[in-house]
Design an enzyme around this catalytic site. Structure first.
Site, mmCIF file in Angstrom:
data_model
loop_
_atom_site.group_PDB
_atom_site.id
_atom_site.type_symbol
_atom_site.label_atom_id
_atom_site.label_comp_id
_atom_site.label_asym_id
_atom_site.label_seq_id
_atom_site.Cartn_x
_atom_site.Cartn_y
_atom_site.Cartn_z
ATOM 1 N N CYS A 1 86.789 -15.172 29.731
ATOM 2 C CA CYS A 1 86.876 -16.588 29.351
ATOM 3 C C CYS A 1 85.638 -17.070 28.610
ATOM 4 O O CYS A 1 85.675 -18.097 27.935
ATOM 5 C CB CYS A 1 87.132 -17.439 30.575
ATOM 6 S SG CYS A 1 88.692 -16.989 31.344
ATOM 7 N N HIS B 1 86.469 -24.879 28.657
ATOM 8 C CA HIS B 1 87.426 -23.806 28.924
ATOM 9 C C HIS B 1 88.520 -24.367 29.831
ATOM 10 O O HIS B 1 88.234 -25.106 30.777
ATOM 11 C CB HIS B 1 86.694 -22.641 29.601
ATOM 12 C CG HIS B 1 87.621 -21.579 30.087
ATOM 13 N ND1 HIS B 1 88.568 -20.997 29.274
ATOM 14 C CD2 HIS B 1 87.765 -21.013 31.318
ATOM 15 C CE1 HIS B 1 89.248 -20.112 29.977
ATOM 16 N NE2 HIS B 1 88.790 -20.103 31.205
ATOM 17 N N ASN C 1 95.917 -21.245 30.936
ATOM 18 C CA ASN C 1 94.644 -20.607 30.600
ATOM 19 C C ASN C 1 94.906 -19.425 29.660
ATOM 20 O O ASN C 1 95.444 -18.400 30.076
ATOM 21 C CB ASN C 1 93.964 -20.138 31.902
ATOM 22 C CG ASN C 1 92.618 -19.476 31.656
ATOM 23 O OD1 ASN C 1 92.232 -19.222 30.517
ATOM 24 N ND2 ASN C 1 91.915 -19.175 32.736
HETATM 25 C C1 LIG Z 1 93.747 -20.439 41.738
HETATM 26 C C2 LIG Z 1 93.608 -21.859 42.219
HETATM 27 C C3 LIG Z 1 94.478 -22.785 41.395
HETATM 28 C C4 LIG Z 1 94.083 -21.956 43.660
HETATM 29 O O1 LIG Z 1 93.914 -23.268 44.130
HETATM 30 P P1 LIG Z 1 93.223 -23.529 45.554
HETATM 31 O O2 LIG Z 1 93.239 -24.983 45.752
HETATM 32 O O3 LIG Z 1 91.866 -22.843 45.516
HETATM 33 O O4 LIG Z 1 94.212 -22.834 46.512
HETATM 34 P P2 LIG Z 1 93.980 -21.626 47.533
HETATM 35 O O5 LIG Z 1 93.778 -20.358 46.779
HETATM 36 O O6 LIG Z 1 92.926 -22.024 48.515
HETATM 37 O O7 LIG Z 1 95.357 -21.616 48.259
HETATM 38 C C5 LIG Z 1 95.789 -22.696 49.054
HETATM 39 C C6 LIG Z 1 97.135 -22.344 49.615
HETATM 40 O O8 LIG Z 1 98.107 -22.373 48.551
HETATM 41 C C7 LIG Z 1 98.811 -21.138 48.524
HETATM 42 N N1 LIG Z 1 99.164 -20.824 47.155
HETATM 43 C C8 LIG Z 1 98.499 -20.034 46.265
HETATM 44 N N2 LIG Z 1 99.161 -20.026 45.115
HETATM 45 C C9 LIG Z 1 100.244 -20.815 45.263
HETATM 46 C C10 LIG Z 1 101.300 -21.192 44.424
HETATM 47 N N3 LIG Z 1 101.394 -20.775 43.144
HETATM 48 N N4 LIG Z 1 102.237 -22.029 44.898
HETATM 49 C C11 LIG Z 1 102.186 -22.475 46.152
HETATM 50 N N5 LIG Z 1 101.219 -22.137 47.009
HETATM 51 C C12 LIG Z 1 100.261 -21.330 46.567
HETATM 52 C C13 LIG Z 1 97.854 -20.133 49.132
HETATM 53 O O9 LIG Z 1 98.560 -19.031 49.640
HETATM 54 C C14 LIG Z 1 97.211 -20.945 50.221
HETATM 55 O O10 LIG Z 1 98.087 -20.998 51.319
HETATM 56 P P3 LIG Z 1 97.497 -20.963 52.826
HETATM 57 O O11 LIG Z 1 96.636 -22.192 52.918
HETATM 58 O O12 LIG Z 1 98.734 -21.011 53.637
HETATM 59 O O13 LIG Z 1 96.733 -19.697 52.920
HETATM 60 C C15 LIG Z 1 92.132 -22.329 42.143
HETATM 61 O O14 LIG Z 1 91.391 -21.696 43.157
HETATM 62 C C16 LIG Z 1 91.477 -22.062 40.830
HETATM 63 O O15 LIG Z 1 91.860 -22.602 39.814
HETATM 64 N N6 LIG Z 1 90.424 -21.242 40.816
HETATM 65 C C17 LIG Z 1 89.626 -21.000 39.650
HETATM 66 C C18 LIG Z 1 90.375 -20.184 38.671
HETATM 67 C C19 LIG Z 1 89.530 -19.891 37.479
HETATM 68 O O16 LIG Z 1 88.803 -20.733 37.006
HETATM 69 N N7 LIG Z 1 89.634 -18.715 36.973
HETATM 70 C C20 LIG Z 1 88.837 -18.301 35.882
HETATM 71 C C21 LIG Z 1 89.644 -17.470 35.082
HETATM 72 S S1 LIG Z 1 88.894 -17.531 33.565
#
Ligand SMILES: CC(C)(COP(=O)(O)OP(=O)(O)OC[C@H]1O[C@@H](n2cnc3c(N)ncnc32)[C@H](O)[C@@H]1OP(=O)(O)O)[C@@H](O)C(=O)NCCC(=O)NCCS
Length: 314
Positions: A116, A256, A286
């Site tokens: 990224c 980003h 993304n």
């Molecule tokens: C990936 C992302 C959206 C997840 O959001 P979050 O608020 O951190 O969510 P979590 O990973 O803590 O998951 C919370 C819950 O939702 C669930 N969950 C994960 N993906 C899910 C989806 N697509 N739909 C529904 N539930 C989902 C998880 O299993 C978890 O359940 P639990 O509480 O029962 O264990 C977020 O962490 C994020 O954007 N991270 C940064 C990504 C990034 O910048 N990447 C860089 C790439 S360049």
């Protein structure tokens, strides 16, 4: 005499036609449109469909658009950098494939792989080629076919990514416009949180790696999230401060596009009003290397010569 800077003199972009909506994802994995929109801000992403199509098919139209807008032929390009983590092949470089396909027969080029952050590393590298006086026309293309490395049965990653490309042309400027300052850092210590296990020299692809899904992007979202929010706010503040700029001097933040919550947290800490923040994550998701140039492409009509833009990625 004014220092020679590298100005962006033309822009191009390309997103494939197919829209993968949250509703369609609801049918593929255990998720909901509501969860995706609240946690990420994404509504749909574009996917490059069709056999035999790779990242060069995204990059090519973006570069051709940029050339047409500037009124130049591809043969006038001196150097072309493709930033990508999804090259057409491990080698040759996708940059060379793009140059061949568009007729940029006088250009040399290479791929720059920094996920990224790739586009900003590419922009900075390209700018230095211009500043040195060595080249007059450098193209930087951020392009990724993320759908080629995404596991569409893993709900935590497949909702996030899309395919797309954006390109900028850099040319010398002596009036003080262009890339004015950069802060670039990298930290390999978080490798366990975001990587693709197999396909490199550490773990060459085999039936076993494919069975285990090691050829897909792996991410621990929460860890990346935390890193992004703190790191981005700090660096954005630092670059404003050392250039004597306040929020009032910034025309746009070009972040980003990985998660709207990360963008909001950073822009609020910078004191920027929402209308000064480019956000198109709802339409493209993304696109990794593509996000920043695709924002510039979408906002092109609103940009004026001399606008201060702060771009960031992680
Ligand atoms: C990936 C992302 C959206 C997840 O959001 P979050 O608020 O951190 O969510 P979590 O990973 O803590 O998951 C919370 C819950 O939702 C669930 N969950 C994960 N993906 C899910 C989806 N697509 N739909 C529904 N539930 C989902 C998880 O299993 C978890 O359940 P639990 O509480 O029962 O264990 C977020 O962490 C994020 O954007 N991270 C940064 C990504 C990034 O910048 N990447 C860089 C790439 S360049």
């Amino acid at each position: 005499m004014q220092k020679r800077t590298a100005a962006i003199t033309s822009l191009g972009g390309y997103v494939p036609e197919y829209r993968l909506t949250n509703t369609e994802l609801e049918r593929m994995v255990d998720t909901t449109d509501e969860w995706i929109q609240t946690r990420t801000g994404i509504v749909e992403r574009r996917i490059l469909k069709g056999e035999g199509k790779g990242t060069s098919d995204l990059a090519m139209p973006a570069v051709l658009e940029l050339c047409a807008k500037r009124g130049i032929e591809p043969a006038e390009i001196d150097c072309l950098i493709v930033t990508t983590v999804t090259p057409d092949m491990v080698f040759p470089a996708t940059a060379n494939i793009v140059c061949d396909r568009i007729g940029a027969k006088n250009a040399w080029g290479f791929d720059l792989e920094a996920a990224c952050s790739g586009f900003l590393y590419g922009l900075s590298t390209g700018a230095m080629f211009i500043e040195s006086g060595r080249y007059k026309k450098v193209v930087v293309v951020g392009a990724d076919k993320m759908s080629s490395i995404i596991d569409y049965s893993d709900r935590s990653t497949c909702i996030l990514f899309g395919d797309g490309a954006g390109a900028v042309l850099l040319e010398p400027n002596e009036e003080g416009y262009g890339v004015l300052d950069t802060i670039l850092r990298s930290d390999g210590s978080g490798v366990q949180y975001l990587h693709m296990k197999a396909g490199g020299s550490l773990m060459p692809p085999s039936i076993d790696t494919v069975t285990r899904g090691y050829h897909y992007a792996y991410q621990e979202g929460k860890a990346v999230f935390k890193f992004a929010v703190t790191g981005m706010a700090d660096v954005s503040y630092e670059i404003m401060e050392r250039n004597g700029l306040t929020a009032a001097d910034i025309a746009f933040l070009v972040p980003h596009q990985a998660n709207k919550r990360i963008i909001d947290a950073t822009s609020h800490r910078m004191g920027l009003a929402d209308e000064k923040v480019m956000i198109n994550i709802q339409r493209y998701g993304n696109t990794t290397s593509g996000t920043i140039p695709l924002c510039l492409w979408d906002w092109e009509k609103q940009l004026k010569k001399g606008d201060n833009l702060v771009k960031w990625a992680y």
